[in-house]
Structure formats: structure tokens, C-alpha cells
Design an enzyme around this catalytic site. Sequence first.
Site, short mmCIF file in Angstrom:
data_model
loop_
_atom_site.label_atom_id
_atom_site.label_comp_id
_atom_site.label_asym_id
_atom_site.label_seq_id
_atom_site.Cartn_x
_atom_site.Cartn_y
_atom_site.Cartn_z
CB ALA A 44 1.39 -3.76 2.64
CG ASP A 45 5.23 -9.29 1.68
OD1 ASP A 45 6.27 -8.90 2.25
OD2 ASP A 45 5.24 -10.16 0.78
CB THR A 46 4.63 -6.07 -2.99
OG1 THR A 46 3.71 -5.11 -2.47
CG2 THR A 46 4.47 -6.14 -4.50
#
Length: 213
Positions: free
Chosen positions: A80-82
Site C-alpha cells: 500500500a501507499d498513501t
Amino acid sequence: MAFDKHGRMTATAPPLILASQSPRRRYLLEQAGLTFAVIPSDFDEGSVLLANPADYVKTLAEAKAGEVARKYPDSWVIGADTIVTIGNAILGKPGDPREARQMLERLSGQSHFVYTGYSIVCKNKHTRVSDAIKTDVQFKDLTQDEIDWYIQTGEPFDKAGAYAIQGMGTFLVRRIHGSYTNVVGLPVCEVIESLIKMGVVRMNAENPKGLAV
């Protein structure tokens, strides 16, 4: 070397891996009842060129999951990446109080978007599902005293956009439209739906508080 969510060394490849060292993502998946190991990715995020926000976070999530999946090809890996965006700008993690102040002043009284990309992959099954989720967040008008106080808490410095909606920064947010957990760092609804559709996890009738992997 693999470790479970409690930091214990595992002897065999775990069935489900979170490829992130984020305590927030770990907490969200634990709260959802999942059992998994934490094996952070070593992927160089700086090697990915900026694109439109949704494509950018999805590409990073796929790269992180893929890097760990190559080491554990029989496991299902979640990456994941935000990022936080306002206008055409991407706000990363502030490096010092000056940057944190600039970010918070820019977000004050404005709406911005939080994008989280996620990817679930199993290398040996040649299977991958990826998506990017967007949440619209509106800040209250912040006074200089509020900004000063929040910076002094130290909370902004490892957070994209210089705030944590799940922490003391909750008072900064007037309203959101979309997934709350997406702003925290992982769109749990979409991730669990994907895991169930892919047959990675199932509802455990014998343990209603958990999901069977």
C-alpha cells in the site's frame, strides 16, 4: 527473515503478509480480524516517476507488494501507499517544523484528497488485484496557535500531509467524504472485499472475531 504481527520470528513462509512497516496499516488489519506477518518492502519509492495520483499510489503499492512476493512466492502479499494532494501539489511527510507549518497552513480551511493505492499479489498463483481509493477531506480554518500546538506534539512528522486523522489531528478535520480508513492509510473495506473475492480469507464461523486465512 519473516516476523508475525507480534514481532515473533516465523519458521515458514506465512500465508498472508503486510509489506509495510506502518503501525497504522497493521492496526487496521488487526482490527479487521486478520492474522498476518509484517515484512516491510525495501523498494525504492524514489524510482517511481510522479504520475496522476491514483496511478502513482497504485504503482507504488504494486511495486512494494511485488518486491516482497518475489521473496515469498507462495504467500499473499498486501502492499500500500498513501499520498495527500491539494490542487496540483502532492504533500509528503514534512522533514522539519517549517515544512509541517507550510503544509498545515496550505490545508487550513480547504478541501484536499487522500489517495491510497493497494495491491494484493501471490507470485506463484500469478494473481494480482490492485486499486486506488480517493477520499475528500476538508479542514477547519486553523489558527496559528492551533498549528503551533499541533506541530509541538510531534505527530505531523511521519504523516503524509503533516496530520493524522486517527490521532490528535482529528480536531483539524471538519468533514470527510469517502473512506475514513483510507485516510488513516488503508481502505479496509476494499482490501477485505478483495481478499474474500480472491479466496484468500473467509469468514470464520468458529471464531466470529476473526477471519480465517
